[in-house]
Enzyme design. Structure first.
Site, PDB file in Angstrom:
ATOM      1  N   ARG A   1       0.911  -0.939   0.199  1.00  0.00           N
ATOM      2  CA  ARG A   1       0.076  -0.007  -0.034  1.00  0.00           C
ATOM      3  C   ARG A   1       0.961   1.143  -0.049  1.00  0.00           C
ATOM      4  NH1 ARG A   1      -2.103   0.883   4.342  1.00  0.00           N
ATOM      5  NH2 ARG A   1      -1.309  -0.902   5.597  1.00  0.00           N
TER       6      ARG A   1
ATOM      7  N   TYR B   1      -1.102  -3.719  -6.807  1.00  0.00           N
ATOM      8  CA  TYR B   1      -0.868  -4.584  -5.414  1.00  0.00           C
ATOM      9  C   TYR B   1      -2.322  -4.663  -4.690  1.00  0.00           C
ATOM     10  CZ  TYR B   1      -0.124  -5.390  -0.833  1.00  0.00           C
ATOM     11  OH  TYR B   1      -0.179  -5.909   0.608  1.00  0.00           O
TER      12      TYR B   1
ATOM     13  N   GLY C   1      -3.891  -4.098  -1.784  1.00  0.00           N
ATOM     14  CA  GLY C   1      -4.529  -3.034  -1.039  1.00  0.00           C
ATOM     15  C   GLY C   1      -4.999  -1.794  -1.970  1.00  0.00           C
TER      16      GLY C   1
ATOM     17  N   LYS D   1      -9.686  -2.369   1.373  1.00  0.00           N
ATOM     18  CA  LYS D   1      -9.271  -1.361   2.125  1.00  0.00           C
ATOM     19  C   LYS D   1     -10.176  -0.133   1.766  1.00  0.00           C
ATOM     20  CE  LYS D   1      -6.372  -3.812   4.547  1.00  0.00           C
ATOM     21  NZ  LYS D   1      -6.527  -4.117   5.888  1.00  0.00           N
TER      22      LYS D   1
ATOM     23  N   HIS E   1     -11.334  -2.287  11.408  1.00  0.00           N
ATOM     24  CA  HIS E   1      -9.961  -3.016  10.889  1.00  0.00           C
ATOM     25  C   HIS E   1     -10.168  -4.282  12.099  1.00  0.00           C
ATOM     26  CE1 HIS E   1      -5.552  -3.146   9.804  1.00  0.00           C
ATOM     27  NE2 HIS E   1      -6.153  -4.059   9.077  1.00  0.00           N
TER      28      HIS E   1
ATOM     29  N   SER F   1      -1.039  -3.642  11.336  1.00  0.00           N
ATOM     30  CA  SER F   1      -0.478  -4.734  10.628  1.00  0.00           C
ATOM     31  C   SER F   1       0.874  -5.264  11.245  1.00  0.00           C
ATOM     32  CB  SER F   1       0.174  -4.008   9.142  1.00  0.00           C
ATOM     33  OG  SER F   1      -1.036  -3.370   8.422  1.00  0.00           O
ATOM     34  N   ALA F   2       0.975  -6.450  10.961  1.00  0.00           N
ATOM     35  CA  ALA F   2       2.062  -7.433  11.453  1.00  0.00           C
ATOM     36  C   ALA F   2       2.052  -7.372  12.975  1.00  0.00           C
ATOM     37  CB  ALA F   2       3.514  -6.627  11.039  1.00  0.00           C
ATOM     38  N   CYS F   3       0.946  -7.784  13.472  1.00  0.00           N
ATOM     39  CA  CYS F   3       0.659  -7.867  14.927  1.00  0.00           C
ATOM     40  C   CYS F   3       0.066  -9.176  15.020  1.00  0.00           C
ATOM     41  CB  CYS F   3       0.067  -6.835  15.541  1.00  0.00           C
ATOM     42  SG  CYS F   3       1.012  -5.342  15.984  1.00  0.00           S
ATOM     43  N   GLY F   4      -0.261  -9.788  13.891  1.00  0.00           N
ATOM     44  CA  GLY F   4      -0.965 -11.256  13.769  1.00  0.00           C
ATOM     45  C   GLY F   4      -2.297 -11.570  14.147  1.00  0.00           C
ATOM     46  N   LYS F   5      -3.130 -10.665  13.385  1.00  0.00           N
ATOM     47  CA  LYS F   5      -4.750 -10.630  13.388  1.00  0.00           C
ATOM     48  C   LYS F   5      -5.001 -12.178  12.886  1.00  0.00           C
ATOM     49  CE  LYS F   5      -6.345  -7.181  11.273  1.00  0.00           C
ATOM     50  NZ  LYS F   5      -5.281  -6.222  10.932  1.00  0.00           N
TER      51      LYS F   5
ATOM     52  N   ASN G   1      -3.339 -14.850  12.516  1.00  0.00           N
ATOM     53  CA  ASN G   1      -2.953 -15.905  13.614  1.00  0.00           C
ATOM     54  C   ASN G   1      -3.840 -15.984  14.623  1.00  0.00           C
ATOM     55  OD1 ASN G   1      -0.750 -16.333  11.899  1.00  0.00           O
ATOM     56  ND2 ASN G   1       0.710 -15.231  13.281  1.00  0.00           N
TER      57      ASN G   1
ATOM     58  N   ASP H   1      -9.563  -9.672   9.051  1.00  0.00           N
ATOM     59  CA  ASP H   1      -9.197  -8.282   8.788  1.00  0.00           C
ATOM     60  C   ASP H   1     -10.166  -7.193   9.010  1.00  0.00           C
ATOM     61  OD1 ASP H   1      -6.921  -6.682   7.947  1.00  0.00           O
ATOM     62  OD2 ASP H   1      -7.784  -6.593   6.025  1.00  0.00           O
TER      63      ASP H   1
ATOM     64  N   ARG I   1       2.107 -12.361  -0.428  1.00  0.00           N
ATOM     65  CA  ARG I   1       0.501 -12.413   0.066  1.00  0.00           C
ATOM     66  C   ARG I   1      -0.052 -14.030  -0.577  1.00  0.00           C
ATOM     67  NH1 ARG I   1      -1.863  -8.712   3.514  1.00  0.00           N
ATOM     68  NH2 ARG I   1      -0.036  -6.959   3.830  1.00  0.00           N
TER      69      ARG I   1
ATOM     70  N   ARG J   1       1.956  -3.440  19.387  1.00  0.00           N
ATOM     71  CA  ARG J   1       3.176  -4.052  19.912  1.00  0.00           C
ATOM     72  C   ARG J   1       4.012  -3.229  20.635  1.00  0.00           C
ATOM     73  NH1 ARG J   1       6.765  -7.796  16.609  1.00  0.00           N
ATOM     74  NH2 ARG J   1       5.157  -8.140  15.189  1.00  0.00           N
TER      75      ARG J   1
HETATM   76  O1  TSX Z   1       0.791 -13.326  15.596  1.00  0.00           O
HETATM   77  C1  TSX Z   1       1.783 -13.602  16.479  1.00  0.00           C
HETATM   78  N1  TSX Z   1       0.988 -13.532  17.677  1.00  0.00           N
HETATM   79  C2  TSX Z   1      -0.670 -13.851  17.777  1.00  0.00           C
HETATM   80  C3  TSX Z   1      -0.929 -15.268  17.713  1.00  0.00           C
HETATM   81  C4  TSX Z   1      -2.044 -15.572  17.813  1.00  0.00           C
HETATM   82  N2  TSX Z   1       3.200 -13.177  16.490  1.00  0.00           N
HETATM   83  C5  TSX Z   1       3.613 -13.020  15.055  1.00  0.00           C
HETATM   84  C6  TSX Z   1       3.438 -11.536  14.973  1.00  0.00           C
HETATM   85  C7  TSX Z   1       3.848 -11.209  13.353  1.00  0.00           C
HETATM   86  C8  TSX Z   1       2.612 -11.504  12.494  1.00  0.00           C
HETATM   87  C9  TSX Z   1       3.769 -13.160  17.555  1.00  0.00           C
HETATM   88  N3  TSX Z   1       4.938 -12.723  17.624  1.00  0.00           N
HETATM   89  C10 TSX Z   1       3.036 -13.316  18.745  1.00  0.00           C
HETATM   90  C11 TSX Z   1       1.501 -13.621  18.853  1.00  0.00           C
HETATM   91  O2  TSX Z   1       1.113 -13.885  19.920  1.00  0.00           O
HETATM   92  N4  TSX Z   1       4.016 -13.259  19.885  1.00  0.00           N
HETATM   93  C12 TSX Z   1       5.056 -12.972  19.083  1.00  0.00           C
HETATM   94  C13 TSX Z   1       6.481 -12.820  19.754  1.00  0.00           C
HETATM   95  C14 TSX Z   1       6.991 -14.184  20.092  1.00  0.00           C
HETATM   96  C15 TSX Z   1       7.765 -14.310  19.024  1.00  0.00           C
HETATM   97  C16 TSX Z   1       8.556 -15.767  18.886  1.00  0.00           C
HETATM   98  C17 TSX Z   1       8.214 -16.468  20.172  1.00  0.00           C
HETATM   99  C18 TSX Z   1       7.540 -16.053  21.456  1.00  0.00           C
HETATM  100  C19 TSX Z   1       6.976 -14.705  20.958  1.00  0.00           C
HETATM  101  N5  TSX Z   1       9.143 -17.813  20.234  1.00  0.00           N
HETATM  102  C20 TSX Z   1       9.249 -18.536  21.441  1.00  0.00           C
HETATM  103  O3  TSX Z   1       8.989 -18.273  22.305  1.00  0.00           O
HETATM  104  C21 TSX Z   1      10.034 -19.675  21.206  1.00  0.00           C
HETATM  105 MN    MN Z   2      -5.129  -5.380   7.413  1.00  0.00          MN
END
Ligand code: TSX
Ligand code: MN
Length: 587
Positions: free
Chosen positions: A69, A197, A199, A206, A226, A248-252, A254, A275, A367, A398
């Protein structure tokens, strides 16, 4: 092509301006999709991946200067500059049209223009909204087909007179100096040129579902956010839903697909969205959320069976990969994927991978595009027209310091303050210096289509409209110790935090009242089996008055940029937190 006069006239207008060689109205059919994929295989825009290991998967390599973006080229065009706010780049609408139409003039000569009617939200949902994107990019068509409900059923929705957002897109010549993404919320239209791209080009995401929709939501009394949405099913079979906003990049993605850890047998996380959430007040006074999207457009690097098994199991078939690396037998590859780095990787720019010379094999913002229906944890309510009722809203960022693992806001208005005061450290995934703290209210900094001060006021207004609103929380998975190591294991273990949050909603998790909100007592969160020391647990939940004094100063400085438009209630919330710390230091 359509019985809708407004749509027919607008498409004709776009044809006159852009002068395509042909116009194709997209039906969304399987045959249409196959023929577009065929076309792109022949032009080199798509490369077929290993059919054995990744059936019906394709690789797209974008222009190397067109991989993300572009916030500095993104504009909100409103008659009054103050309506766009200091959080947006602004142009007066007629000036905006003039500037961008110059670039659109004749830009589709020799190309086919695709007309994509699309629906954001489940079929039959009163909350679903339509749009039409015209584009000269077949890559956009096949991605939109995964990310939204496109074609005949969307067109039907429009022809019933439901209204639609007009989106005009062209690749132009991909020159970054001739790239612009413009929003006209007062006209419900979007114009985007010079980028292919996601976005910038998949206008339903978006541009429509956040920037235009947030502005519509304000005038109509709902919220376009968001946020991921997940359901948490307990062993008794009851499911509660939460919506969570992270930058972004905080793991939504995941979190949305979390697999409960050891000790949580019988629990299940259901993915509604990863998202965007559209939330409306129901007759019961609860906020009901739908996911306007139909697919995931997620960041590949870091995704593995260890970090997100549900996602890996979603991605194995019918996926489009953009800017990832490939192995010699044509399997997609990225940094952080399972297993050892294979020999003879080809990087995202089709070069033999050489870390020293050319950097990572997959672009850090590479992506995947894949249908949500393929996700093993996709919620049975994921396509529910009514949406799902939200019990808790979670904000997060973060932060190596400052924010504890989790806390609960005192009430709705304090929750709005907590969201408005959000900040996150920049990561290597984005351009610029890393580790710098940036304000990102409600994770909407790049996506709010109007003045943040008005947006906060809109959020605050909900406390007058309902006494059955979700509780509001703040989480931080990224706290570090003096050695710079993460002290919380995160990922699946975040389940323990979700459990405390839902316990608070049900009125049984224990908490301590602090100046910033309710923080769990150490015994109130299940840390069993994590082998965290007492010191680590106390560090995770600690609130340092000195660090917070500085944080509150920074929040105040940030709020001041909204000057007299800042809602009085947020000023009062800030003062309350400050004076509460002052009282505590005397006590
Ligand atoms: O997505 C993440 N989450 C949420 C998961 C449900 N990430 C990745 C962030 C980039 C997209 C994380 N990174 C999370 C997290 O809860 N925590 C961390 C930081 C972290 C990174 C590696 C380890 C631990 C914490 N590794 C070990 O403890 C071995
Ligand atoms: Mn997003």
């Amino acid at each position: 092509m359509t019985s809708n006069v407004e749509l027919a006239a607008w498409v004709e207008e776009v044809v006159q301006l852009t002068k395509p060689e042909a116009v194709h109205w997209c039906s969304g059919s399987e045959e249409e999709n196959s023929s577009l994929i065929n076309l792109m295989e022949n032009s080199g825009d798509l490369i077929k991946l290993n059919e054995e290991t990744h059936p019906n998967c394709y690789l797209h390599r974008s222009d190397p200067k067109d991989v993300a973006r572009v916030e500095h080229l993104t504009f909100v065009c409103t008659k009054n500059e103050l309506d766009a706010g200091p959080n947006n780049n602004w142009l007066e609408p007629s000036a905006g049209h003039m500037k961008i139409d110059k670039l659109f003039n004749g830009c589709m000569e020799g190309r086919t223009m695709y007309v994509i009617p699309y629906l954001m939200g489940p079929y039959g949902s009163p909350y679903a909204r339509a749009g039409v994107e015209v584009t000269d990019s077949p890559y956009v068509v096949v991605n939109m087909r995964i990310m939204a409900r496109i074609g005949l059923r969307a067109l039907e929705h429009i022809e019933k007179g439901n209204g639609f957002v007009k989106g005009m897109h062209s690749l132009g010549d991909l020159d970054p100096d001739k790239r612009l993404i413009m929003h006209f919320p007062e006209e419900l239209s979007i114009k985007s040129i010079g980028s292919g791209y996601g976005g910038n080009a998949l206008l339903g995401k978006k541009c429509h579902a956040l920037r235009i929709a947030s502005s519509q939501a304000r005038s109509e009394g709902w919220l376009a956010e968001h946020m991921l949405v997940l359901g948490m099913e307990s062993p008794t079979g009851e499911t509660k839903y939460v919506a969570a906003a992270f930058p972004s990049a905080c793991g939504k993605t995941n979190l949305a697909m979390l697999v409960p850890p050891k000790g949580y047998e019988g629990w299940k996380i259901w993915t509604v969205g990863d998202d965007i959430a559209w939330m409306h007040l129901g007759p019961d006074g609860q906020l009901w959320a739908i996911n306007p999207e139909a697919g995931f457009f997620g960041v590949a690097p870091g995704t593995s069976l260890k970090t997100n098994p549900n996602c890996m199991n979603t991605l194995g078939k019918n996926a489009i990969y953009t800017n990832v690396a490939v192995t010699k037998d044509m399997q997609p590859w990225w940094e952080g994927i399972d297993g050892d780095k294979p020999d003879s990787l080809v990087d995202w720019q089709a070069r033999p991978h050489d870390l020293e010379l050319n950097g990572p094999a997959a672009h850090p913002n590479s992506r995947f595009t894949v249908s949500a229906e393929q996700c093993p944890s996709f919620s049975p309510k994921g396509n529910s027209p009514a949406g799902v009722p939200i019990s808790a809203i979670i904000f997060g960022g973060r932060r190596a310091t400052v924010s504890p693992l989790v806390y609960e806001a005192f009430d709705w208005n304090h929750g709005v303050f907590t969201g408005a005061a959000m900040a996150s450290e920049t990561t290597a995934a984005a351009a610029g210096a890393t580790g710098q703290v940036r304000r990102d209210p409600m994770a909407m900094k790049p996506f709010c289509g109007y003045n943040f001060a008005d947006y906060w006021q809109h959020w605050l207004s909900f406390s007058q409209k309902s006494n059955n609103l979700p509780k509001v929380f703040h989480v931080n998975w990224f706290r570090k110790n003096e050695n710079g190591e993460f002290i919380w294991p995160g990922f699946g273990e975040n389940m323990r935090v979700l459990e405390w949050i839902l316990g608070r909603c049900a009125g049984h998790s224990d908490a301590l009242e602090t100046p910033i909100g309710f923080v769990p007592r150490p015994e109130a969160i299940n840390f069993d089996g994590l082998e965290l020391t007492r010191e680590t647990i106390s560090a995770l939940l600690n609130i340092d008055p000195e660090i917070w004094a500085n944080e509150l100063c920074e929040i105040e400085t940030y709020f001041e940029t909204y000057s007299e438009k800042l809602p009085e209630s947020l000023r009062l919330q800030l003062e309350r937190v400050k004076s509460s710390f002052a009282k505590e230091s005397v006590a």
